[in-house]
Design an enzyme around this catalytic site. Structure first.
Site, PDB file in Angstrom:
ATOM      1  N   PHE A  26       0.822  -1.226   0.000  1.00  0.00           N
ATOM      2  CA  PHE A  26       0.000   0.000   0.000  1.00  0.00           C
ATOM      3  C   PHE A  26       0.847   1.263   0.000  1.00  0.00           C
ATOM      4  CE2 PHE A  26      -2.549  -3.206   2.423  1.00  0.00           C
ATOM      5  CZ  PHE A  26      -3.414  -3.496   1.391  1.00  0.00           C
ATOM      6  N   ILE A  71       2.980  -6.059  -5.734  1.00  0.00           N
ATOM      7  CA  ILE A  71       2.641  -5.975  -4.308  1.00  0.00           C
ATOM      8  C   ILE A  71       1.258  -6.561  -4.038  1.00  0.00           C
ATOM      9  CG2 ILE A  71       4.167  -4.019  -3.962  1.00  0.00           C
ATOM     10  CD1 ILE A  71       1.683  -2.208  -3.910  1.00  0.00           C
ATOM     11  N   ILE A 127      -9.375  -2.454 -19.387  1.00  0.00           N
ATOM     12  CA  ILE A 127      -9.182  -3.355 -18.253  1.00  0.00           C
ATOM     13  C   ILE A 127      -8.554  -4.628 -18.811  1.00  0.00           C
ATOM     14  CG2 ILE A 127     -10.361  -4.649 -16.431  1.00  0.00           C
ATOM     15  CD1 ILE A 127     -10.311  -1.535 -16.092  1.00  0.00           C
ATOM     16  N   PRO A 141      -9.674  -8.456 -16.064  1.00  0.00           N
ATOM     17  CA  PRO A 141     -10.931  -8.109 -15.382  1.00  0.00           C
ATOM     18  C   PRO A 141     -11.034  -8.673 -13.972  1.00  0.00           C
ATOM     19  CG  PRO A 141     -11.349  -8.870 -17.611  1.00  0.00           C
ATOM     20  CD  PRO A 141      -9.888  -9.096 -17.363  1.00  0.00           C
ATOM     21  N   LYS A 142     -10.512  -9.858 -13.773  1.00  0.00           N
ATOM     22  CA  LYS A 142     -10.688 -10.474 -12.464  1.00  0.00           C
ATOM     23  C   LYS A 142      -9.835  -9.780 -11.399  1.00  0.00           C
ATOM     24  CE  LYS A 142     -11.024 -14.902 -10.198  1.00  0.00           C
ATOM     25  NZ  LYS A 142     -10.887 -16.351 -10.288  1.00  0.00           N
ATOM     26  N   THR A 143      -8.553  -9.605 -11.693  1.00  0.00           N
ATOM     27  CA  THR A 143      -7.699  -8.955 -10.682  1.00  0.00           C
ATOM     28  C   THR A 143      -8.061  -7.472 -10.564  1.00  0.00           C
ATOM     29  OG1 THR A 143      -5.947  -8.627 -12.303  1.00  0.00           O
ATOM     30  CG2 THR A 143      -5.783 -10.571 -10.906  1.00  0.00           C
ATOM     31  N   GLU A 145      -5.118   3.366  -7.245  1.00  0.00           N
ATOM     32  CA  GLU A 145      -5.410   4.523  -6.389  1.00  0.00           C
ATOM     33  C   GLU A 145      -6.895   4.906  -6.450  1.00  0.00           C
ATOM     34  OE1 GLU A 145      -2.450   5.005  -4.957  1.00  0.00           O
ATOM     35  OE2 GLU A 145      -1.445   3.886  -6.546  1.00  0.00           O
TER      36      GLU A 145
END
Ligand SMILES: Cc1cc2nc3c(=O)[nH]c(=O)nc-3n(C[C@H](O)[C@H](O)[C@H](O)COP(=O)(O)OP(=O)(O)OC[C@H]3O[C@@H](n4cnc5c(N)ncnc54)[C@H](O)[C@@H]3O)c2cc1C
Lengths: 327, 749
Positions: free
Chosen positions: B251, B477, B640, B643-645, B716
């Site tokens: 983060f 991350i 995108i 799409p899943k992540t 973000e």
């Protein structure tokens, strides 16, 4: 964490004997509280006596009481059929505490003996009379949002964090303990103590005594019982304020009432005067509000916990309304 | 735009390529490397917030079993890269640089690392650390933000760059607010928040030779970390190897190099053994940055029919006394709404605390809490629907930069989000909706973040088994970078995703920047495309060459790649597997290294991602408990690619936003300058029971001006705007406006 001896005991007698002559020995059950405190050097026992092998897990009905072994798991008690049917207040209070994982490790004895979550107690660089007598109370003029409003002293304003104990004190439980001289029975209300000038002592148990069971007398509170806990998130947080409310009702009339609060004092806080005010009355919001007002008499707030004076009565009313089936 | 660079095939949801490794424990994180002769370090932190160390008594610790060394400023080896005091800020002023751990006896903040105990096991090091006795000369510290806000100063960053969001900014008329028919003037406070990723910060430092260092380190940039420590030890960059194959969340707290990393490296050098150092959860509150406490004030003026005339937005952030940290709290206020007059003032308050660092949605998330709350306050003051109010003040071009948007599909987000949350159920007047005992409210908040693209390089090779293998120094991350890159490569080449591998997280691999600022897909993605296109070109040349039996007579322009095969356009029967093509040519593999960076052409546009968050909450009128019942997140993030992540990113961002709105709060006792909330028991983040159904919608329209993948970044905007959406919903439910986060029950009763 410091170095320590580790001993396993498999009988009550052996457990108690292992404590003799070592004022710095501690029992370890689920370890969910003690190990955390040891990691931070808040508690530094030089010897641990592991009591998990002692056969004290059973939940049994005997004449007029239910007896819960000191090593019964919090989850085991909460899920027990007899408890759910006859003492739903206890089951609800247990399920309002900690997380499923912790309840699977935590024991009844450990829960009763768990220590305050006061931040000053937890940080060995800060003053705390409970951890280090004479060092002062960090919370008194510090960040005391979570702290007590009843029964405080100038030496300590910590709260007892347990949910289970709030239900147990409401249900007139008895703590059965064994020591070198045999067993003794302590009414739940007298088990934990107020801090006074000796906040280091959480309760009246002697160091070489062991909790072996908790007994709850039969009662008529199973139909109208509720545990209402207000916390900073929906689950897995200690109570800002919690209320255990149990009513024995005859139609709309209250025959008997039990009320206790958590998150407000150094011990689970039984509200006997408020209980009395409910007896013989109709279960209405108005009556509950009056009881709440009585309950809050003598409350005293500090810099950051004044909200508890307002939240307290609201939670009492909500708990009673839920218990009475008014919501 | 060259069309060959953008494949219009839709990207399909794909399971994480490393998901199995993560859930089975096969993925190895920084704390999980074991090396021969490994020693363990534990840091000793200061117990005062300001002063000097008079003495450190380490005798007992040194005598303790297994302790190898106790290292502090008293006995530390020389660190060649430490800059002397003259260039370092040591008094409350801004500028400065990172803390030089063990440099001297000065203490600038509480729990500043002042010694490291190295031992043969973790437990022995912990025990040793408990025996170190420190004496201080205590000085008066300042940590209380409110009491010292008047001491805030202009940031050095503002002086350096007048275009920075930290510099004073004025457009339009100075007194526009004063003369506006409707005025909102309010102050907002965001408390200090901790990143607290699940994985603790950890480093294993290994000097393989006197001038050759390998670190297994939890960082967000392998190359930047390499540079930092090469400089610190005055050795060439290539002598420092940084491995961060897996990072368990960050983060933002891996965007900076921290004292514990230097401490582990120093210790490894000094004891001549590899040293592993894992911070404790409590140390995560004091040693690896945080989102700084920020005070903001907004003056907003509007006409009675809902046209903004002025926004004045001031903020004060906090930093340490030795190092300046600034963020773009005020950036969006300048460009989000069509207000003819806008002024912003950013000030910085140096305190005896550790240096903050960007935390998810840095600056903007803080700023959005104030701006989007004020927008809601104004809509309420005028008696207008907050969406209508925003649409009335929609910007069709960037009013700050005076440039057209590359793309902006925020209107689509408003429209779709409204439907999904059930906005029609919302009442304009607060406090009117109920569900049983609970009050019900609806709120919304907008987010935006710059689509920042940096240079990145990919090495790609295709081998004769038809497998495509890529390498890049970028870290992951948690968003699923390898998955996204595999999808881009598959989309570009037609090679099945199972036949593509993306290796990342090592400074040995080709260059990439930090994983931060939502810049990975739009920086590394184009390099993946470029490398894939280069390979494609090589394959086509090869297929058209003499050794390719199937396409002997075909012209290169007629040859294409489809699903792992070479084909001739218009002749679906002529097919040759990629691996077979290599085999026929007797080549083991073909390879390429491609760099990609922002084009000049993009500089004429303002490029930003946008989001819109909607929240429906229940508030208990007597106990003040807030339950978020539903969240809808709509994002205009360009293409995108995964799409899943991507959906998971949005869900994670919304969850972080719930924490920001309702629970996260690092509380300090200023008498001691110490945090009193420093574990997960006291510092609350949402648990499952706090997280409702989160419905995610992507506009999914490519922004080909931003980059050839068409992506604008997501990490973000997933959180920016969530906290005000919830705060606005709480207002709509109760009529109570909470301007100091978090919105805990005590603030609502
Ligand atoms: C993150 C977290 C959240 C929590 N949230 C809640 C919550 O919301 N509500 C709540 O009520 N609780 C909560 N708890 C506390 C939890 O209920 C206690 O940790 C648990 O009940 C302790 O039981 P244990 O068996 O693990 O005790 P241990 O940790 O083994 O022991 C605790 C103490 O009890 C003593 N002891 C144990 N058994 C006996 C015995 N038979 N006789 C005499 N002494 C004994 C030990 O010597 C020790 O001093 C939370 C704990 C954690 C870690």
């Amino acid at each position: 964490m410091i170095q320590f001896q580790f001993e396993r005991a498999s009988t009550v007698k052996a457990s108690v004997n292992a404590m003799v002559n070592n004022g710095n020995a501690r029992f370890i059950a689920g370890g969910t509280n003690l190990v955390d405190l040891m990691k931070r050097n808040v508690m530094t026992p030089t010897k641990l006596v592991d009591i998990n092998a002692v056969p004290l897990k059973d939940i049994q009905q005997k004449n007029g009481v239910i007896s819960i072994g000191a090593l019964a798991l919090n989850s085991q008690v909460a899920d027990n059929k007899i408890i759910q049917e006859k003492y739903p207040l206890l089951s609800k209070a247990l399920n309002a505490g900690a997380s499923a994982q912790i309840r699977n490790m935590a024991t009844v004895g450990g829960n009763i003996m768990q220590r305050t979550r006061c931040s000053y107690f937890y940080d060995t660089t800060l003053p705390c009379n409970k951890r280090q007598p004479g060092s002062g109370c960090g919370a008194l003029d510090g960040l005391n949002r979570m702290h007590a409003i009843f029964g405080t002293s100038k030496d300590c304003i910590a709260v007892h964090p347990s949910d289970m104990c709030v239900a147990l004190v409401a249900l007139d439980a008895t703590v059965v303990v064994a020591g070198p001289k045999g067993e003794r029975r302590i009414p739940f209300e007298e088990f934990h103590r107020l801090p006074g000038s000796q906040p280091a002592k959480d309760n009246t148990l002697q160091n070489n005594e062991m909790i072996i069971s908790v007994e709850i007398p039969d009662n008529e509170f199973n139909k109208n019982a509720h545990y209402f806990k207000v916390r900073d998130r929906a689950s897995y947080a200690f109570a800002l304020i919690s209320v255990a409310a149990a009513l024995n009702m005859d139609g709309k009339v209250i025959k008997e009432a039990r009320l206790a609060m958590g998150g407000v004092a150094h011990k689970p806080w039984r509200l006997k005067e408020a209980e009395k005010s409910l007896v013989g009355k109709q279960a209405t919001e108005e009556v509950f509000k009056q009881a709440a007002e009585i309950a809050m008499q003598g409350a005293k707030a500090y810099k950051y916990n004044a909200f508890k004076l307002k939240l307290g009565p609201n939670v009492i009313v909500e708990a009673l309304k839920n218990a009475a089936g008014l919501v | 735009m060259d069309d060959t660079f953008f494949d219009k095939k839709d990207y399909k949801p794909l399971d994480r390529v490393d998901g199995r490794m993560k859930v089975t424990g096969a993925a190895r994180y920084s704390a999980e490397y074991t090396l021969p002769n490994l020693a363990y370090g534990v840091l000793v932190g200061s117990t005062i917030a300001k002063g000097t160390i008079r003495s450190i008594d380490s005798k007992a610790a040194e005598r303790a079993p297994g302790v190898i060394a106790v290292i502090s400023h008293q006995n530390v080896i020389e660190v060649p890269g430490y800059q002397p005091d003259a260039t370092q800020s040591t008094e409350p002023k801004v500028g400065g640089g990172p803390l030089r751990v063990f440099y001297d006896n000065k203490v600038y903040s509480n729990d500043q690392p002042i010694a490291i105990v190295v031992a043969s096991s973790l437990e022995k090091a912990q025990y040793g650390a408990s025996l170190v006795k420190v004496q201080y000369n205590k000085e008066e510290h300042i940590t209380d933000f409110e009491a010292n806000a008047g001491k805030a100063v202009v940031a050095a960053a503002a002086k350096k760059n007048p275009k920075s969001p930290t510099a004073d900014y004025d457009r339009g008329q100075k007194d526009a607010f004063q003369t506006a028919p409707f005025k909102v003037e309010a102050e907002y406070v965001l408390p200090t928040e901790m990143h607290n990723p699940m994985e603790l910060q950890a480093i294993t430092a290994h000097w393989e030779a006197d001038d050759k260092l390998t670190i297994y380190d939890k960082v967000q940039g392998t190359k930047t970390t390499q540079k930092t420590f090469a400089k610190e030890w005055a050795i060439p960059d290539q002598n420092v190897k940084v491995i961060a194959t897996f990072v368990g969340g960050a983060f933002g707290n891996g965007l900076h190099s921290w004292p514990h990393e230097s401490a582990a490296i120093i210790a490894a050098k000094q004891v001549k053994r590899p040293v592993k150092l894992v911070l404790t959860r409590e140390q995560m509150f004091t040693m690896v940055g945080y989102r700084p406490r920020t005070w903001q004030k907004i003056q907003m003026g509007a006409t009675k029919d809902g046209k903004l005339v002025a926004i004045n937005h001031n903020s004060i952030g906090q930093t340490s006394v030795y190092e300046e940290f600034t963020e773009s709290t005020l950036a969006q206020t300048r460009m989000m709404y069509a207000s003819p007059s806008v002024s912003t003032r950013y000030r910085l308050l140096p305190l005896n605390v550790a240096t903050p660092i960007w935390m998810r949605g840095p600056g903007e998330a803080t700023g959005a809490f104030a701006l989007e709350s004020a927008m809601d306050e104004m809509a309420h003051a005028i008696g207008m629907d907050p969406i209508e109010f925003r649409i009335l003040n929609y910007t069709e071009s960037d009013p700050d930069k005076n440039m057209p948007w590359s793309t902006k599909f925020l209107r689509e987000c408003y429209e779709e989000g409204k439907k999904r949350i059930g906005w029609e159920n919302r009442k304009l007047k607060p406090g009117l909706l109920r569900d049983g005992e609970w009050l019900v409210g609806y709120g919304m908040g907008t987010g935006t973040f710059g689509a920042n693209r940096g240079p990145a390089t990919i090495h790609a090779e295709l081998n004769k088994d038809g497998n495509l293998v890529m390498h890049c120094a970028i870290t992951d991350i948690g968003p699923g970078t390898a998955t996204a890159m595999v999808q881009i490569a598959s989309n570009t080449t037609g090679i099945a995703t199972e036949k593509i591998v993306f290796h990342l997280g090592s400074s040995e691999f080709p260059n990439a920047g930090l994983q931060g600022g939502s810049s990975t897909v739009n920086s590394v993605g184009p390099a993946v495309q470029a490398a894939c296109n280069a390979l494609k070109q090589q394959l086509i040349t090869m297929a058209a060459g003499k050794n390719a039996s199937a396409f002997g007579s075909a012209k290169p322009e007629d040859i294409m790649l489809d699903q792992g095969n070479m084909q001739i356009t218009g002749n679906m029967s002529a097919k040759l597997a990629l691996g077979d093509l290599l085999k026929q040519n007797n080549v083991e593999k073909i390879e390429t290294t491609q760099e990609s960076k922002a084009s000049e052409n993009g500089k004429q546009y303002s490029m930003n991602a946008f989001s819109m968050h909607f929240a429906m909450v229940h508030v208990h009128p007597l106990t003040g408990q807030v339950r978020v019942k539903k969240i809808v997140c709509c994002a205009d993030a360009g293409t995108i690619v995964s799409p899943k992540t991507a959906e998971s990113q949005m869900i994670g961002g919304a969850t972080g936003g719930i924490g920001m709105a309702l629970m996260e709060d690092a509380v300090m006792d200023h008498r001691f300058g110490r945090y009193v909330t420093k574990d997960f028991g006291d510092y609350h983040v949402p648990v499952h029971a706090d997280v409702p159904d989160i419905d995610v919608y992507f506009v999914n329209k490519p922004d080909l001006l931003a980059d050839p993948v068409g992506s604008k970044g997501l990490g973000e905007i997933a959180i920016i705007g969530v906290a005000p959406a919830i705060a606005n919903a709480v207002f709509n439910a109760t009529g109570k406006r909470v301007r100091e986060l978090p919105i805990t029950p005590d603030k609502l009763i």
